[in-house]
Design a protein around this motif. Structure first.
Motif, PDB file in Angstrom:
ATOM      1  N   GLY A  92      -6.177   5.147   7.885  1.00 18.12           N
ATOM      2  CA  GLY A  92      -6.208   4.048   6.937  1.00 18.12           C
ATOM      3  C   GLY A  92      -5.894   4.510   5.535  1.00 18.12           C
ATOM      4  N   ILE A  93      -5.479   3.564   4.713  1.00 17.45           N
ATOM      5  CA  ILE A  93      -5.187   3.815   3.304  1.00 17.45           C
ATOM      6  C   ILE A  93      -6.065   2.901   2.472  1.00 17.45           C
ATOM      7  CG2 ILE A  93      -3.451   3.478   1.503  1.00 17.45           C
ATOM      8  CD1 ILE A  93      -1.365   4.478   3.516  1.00 17.45           C
ATOM      9  N   ILE A  94      -6.767   3.509   1.515  1.00 16.38           N
ATOM     10  CA  ILE A  94      -7.641   2.744   0.618  1.00 16.38           C
ATOM     11  C   ILE A  94      -6.936   2.570  -0.715  1.00 16.38           C
ATOM     12  CG2 ILE A  94      -9.881   2.646  -0.521  1.00 16.38           C
ATOM     13  CD1 ILE A  94     -10.964   4.486   1.681  1.00 16.38           C
ATOM     14  N   VAL A  95      -6.740   1.329  -1.087  1.00 11.25           N
ATOM     15  CA  VAL A  95      -6.115   0.981  -2.354  1.00 11.25           C
ATOM     16  C   VAL A  95      -7.190   0.429  -3.277  1.00 11.25           C
ATOM     17  CG1 VAL A  95      -4.397  -0.484  -3.486  1.00 11.25           C
ATOM     18  CG2 VAL A  95      -3.938   0.465  -1.208  1.00 11.25           C
ATOM     19  N   GLY A  96      -7.261   0.987  -4.483  1.00 11.11           N
ATOM     20  CA  GLY A  96      -8.243   0.475  -5.433  1.00 11.11           C
ATOM     21  C   GLY A  96      -9.541   1.252  -5.454  1.00 11.11           C
ATOM     22  N   GLY A  97      -9.524   2.470  -4.929  1.00 11.20           N
ATOM     23  CA  GLY A  97     -10.700   3.326  -5.018  1.00 11.20           C
ATOM     24  C   GLY A  97     -10.751   4.053  -6.349  1.00 11.20           C
ATOM     25  N   SER A  98     -11.823   4.804  -6.579  1.00 12.72           N
ATOM     26  CA  SER A  98     -11.930   5.537  -7.839  1.00 12.72           C
ATOM     27  C   SER A  98     -10.860   6.623  -7.940  1.00 12.72           C
ATOM     28  CB  SER A  98     -13.331   6.146  -7.995  1.00 12.72           C
ATOM     29  OG  SER A  98     -13.696   6.886  -6.850  1.00 12.72           O
ATOM     30  N   THR A  99     -10.427   7.185  -6.793  1.00 11.25           N
ATOM     31  CA  THR A  99      -9.341   8.164  -6.819  1.00 11.25           C
ATOM     32  C   THR A  99      -8.036   7.509  -7.247  1.00 11.25           C
ATOM     33  OG1 THR A  99     -10.439   9.344  -5.005  1.00 11.25           O
ATOM     34  CG2 THR A  99      -8.174   9.954  -5.476  1.00 11.25           C
ATOM     35  N   GLY A 100      -7.932   6.198  -7.074  1.00 15.05           N
ATOM     36  CA  GLY A 100      -6.774   5.449  -7.538  1.00 15.05           C
ATOM     37  C   GLY A 100      -6.916   4.946  -8.961  1.00 15.05           C
ATOM     38  N   GLU A 101      -7.996   5.353  -9.644  1.00 15.76           N
ATOM     39  CA  GLU A 101      -8.235   5.009 -11.054  1.00 15.76           C
ATOM     40  C   GLU A 101      -8.295   3.489 -11.273  1.00 15.76           C
ATOM     41  OE1 GLU A 101      -6.124   7.818 -13.953  1.00 15.76           O
ATOM     42  OE2 GLU A 101      -5.051   8.255 -12.072  1.00 15.76           O
ATOM     43  N   PHE A 102      -8.972   2.796 -10.359  1.00 18.08           N
ATOM     44  CA  PHE A 102      -9.036   1.335 -10.469  1.00 18.08           C
ATOM     45  C   PHE A 102      -9.617   0.883 -11.798  1.00 18.08           C
ATOM     46  CE2 PHE A 102     -13.440   2.025  -9.215  1.00 18.08           C
ATOM     47  CZ  PHE A 102     -14.122   1.022  -9.881  1.00 18.08           C
ATOM     48  N   TYR A 103     -10.566   1.667 -12.321  1.00 15.16           N
ATOM     49  CA  TYR A 103     -11.256   1.301 -13.560  1.00 15.16           C
ATOM     50  C   TYR A 103     -10.323   1.348 -14.775  1.00 15.16           C
ATOM     51  CZ  TYR A 103     -11.105   6.334 -13.588  1.00 15.16           C
ATOM     52  OH  TYR A 103     -10.645   7.623 -13.507  1.00 15.16           O
ATOM     53  N   ALA A 104      -9.190   2.036 -14.652  1.00 16.20           N
ATOM     54  CA  ALA A 104      -8.230   2.161 -15.749  1.00 16.20           C
ATOM     55  C   ALA A 104      -7.074   1.178 -15.614  1.00 16.20           C
ATOM     56  CB  ALA A 104      -7.684   3.590 -15.805  1.00 16.20           C
ATOM     57  N   LEU A 105      -7.125   0.336 -14.576  1.00 15.28           N
ATOM     58  CA  LEU A 105      -6.068  -0.644 -14.338  1.00 15.28           C
ATOM     59  C   LEU A 105      -6.528  -2.037 -14.756  1.00 15.28           C
ATOM     60  CD1 LEU A 105      -4.981   0.423 -10.732  1.00 15.28           C
ATOM     61  CD2 LEU A 105      -4.001   1.188 -12.896  1.00 15.28           C
ATOM     62  N   SER A 106      -5.577  -2.839 -15.167  1.00 14.50           N
ATOM     63  CA  SER A 106      -5.897  -4.243 -15.442  1.00 14.50           C
ATOM     64  C   SER A 106      -6.113  -4.978 -14.125  1.00 14.50           C
ATOM     65  CB  SER A 106      -4.761  -4.907 -16.220  1.00 14.50           C
ATOM     66  OG  SER A 106      -3.601  -5.031 -15.395  1.00 14.50           O
TER      67      SER A 106
END
Length: 299
Positions: A39-53
């Motif tokens: 599986g692929i997780i999109v929007g995790g902390s490794t994906g820097e979700f907190y820095a995205l709009s």
């Protein structure tokens, strides 16, 4: 078993202008699938979700879902500081085609266990998707304790927990007392211990740059229960895992690991800053040695 194998929380590659590089993002997704992740997780902390709009996060869901195209499972990370935004992001993930959600406690507000259970169950009721809980008190400020677990475990949509507290005593607690909630590896350096307590899945940031190797490790430990070989593999991994988990530059090191494997990673977004040259040199040695050690065991 709902979750089995490697679930990679993929990085978000940024172009030189600071915007998401969608062409590279497609490459990131394809490479993971080619190397056998579950599986692929999109929007995790490794994906820097907190820095995205919010708009960027929703765009990521749509793009990733189309690119994955049901080749592997698409899991969406849906956390936010505001509860209503969590619901909005969760529904955007549903609309994009996510098959499951990764849900942590909203940071900063410090809800009680009962309040946190209400929040998680509201997401489950709204989305009707299987949920993997994400217990990371070091980031959220609160733990998903026994009161919380006793409430949410009654809901069949609460399928698993990524346990990232670092507290080894939680492993037998979760395995023995909450069997309806699958245990997923949530600490890069603790895979062996999690597997001993029955974990079959690993939410694995290291898979961003060692996907095939991590898939093989989880197969050896989770499916084959070959703990002799597993110990050798984890011994080979430990210097890298220590650098990631305890070095204070987790995301920078993950992205640098991608660059070391010939995979574009790009810079991190503020407030994080790029790695300095001394850390790059240190990580170069660690990653090269890890690659050599893993190859000697696996090949």
């Amino acid at each position: 078993m709902r979750f089995e194998g490697i679930y990679t929380p993929i990085i978000t590659p940024f172009a030189s202008n600071g915007q998401i590089d969608w062409d590279v993002y497609a490459e990131v997704i394809d490479w993971q699938i080619e190397n056998g992740v579950a599986g692929i997780i999109v929007g995790g902390s490794t994906g820097e979700f907190y820095a995205l709009s919010k708009e960027e996060r929703i765009q990521q869901f749509k793009f990733a879902s189309e690119r994955i195209n049901n080749r592997v499972e698409f899991m969406a990370g849906v956390n936010d500081i505001r509860a209503d935004e969590c619901i909005d992001i969760s529904m955007a993930a549903v609309d994009a085609g996510a098959k499951s959600l990764l849900v942590a406690a909203p940071p900063y507000s410090l809800p009680s266990e009962e309040e946190l259970a209400y929040h998680v169950l509201a997401i489950a009721k709204t989305t009707e998707l299987p949920i993997m809980l994400y217990n990371y008190p070091g980031r959220t400020g609160v733990e998903m304790g026994e009161d919380f677990l006793s409430i949410v475990a009654k809901n069949p949509l609460i399928a698993a927990i990524k346990e990232s507290s670092g507290d080894y005593s939680r492993l037998p607690l979760l395995s023995n007392n909450y069997p309806s909630i699958e245990l997923a590896v949530g600490g890069e350096e603790q895979v062996l211990e999690f597997a001993a307590w029955g974990a079959k899945s690993w939410v694995c940031a290291t898979a961003n740059f060692f996907p095939s190797e991590c898939v093989q490790v989880m197969d050896i430990l989770g499916k084959q229960s070959d703990f002799n070989k597993g110990r050798k593999l984890m011994a080979a991994f430990m210097p890298l895992m220590k650098a990631l988990e305890q070095g204070g530059k987790f995301l920078q090191c993950v992205k640098f690991g991608c660059e070391m494997q010939g995979r574009p990673g790009g810079n991190v977004r503020l407030p994080l800053l790029p790695m300095d040259d001394s850390l790059k040199q240190e990580m170069t040695i660690i990653i090269e040695n890890t690659r050599k050690s893993l190859n000697s065991i696996l090949n």
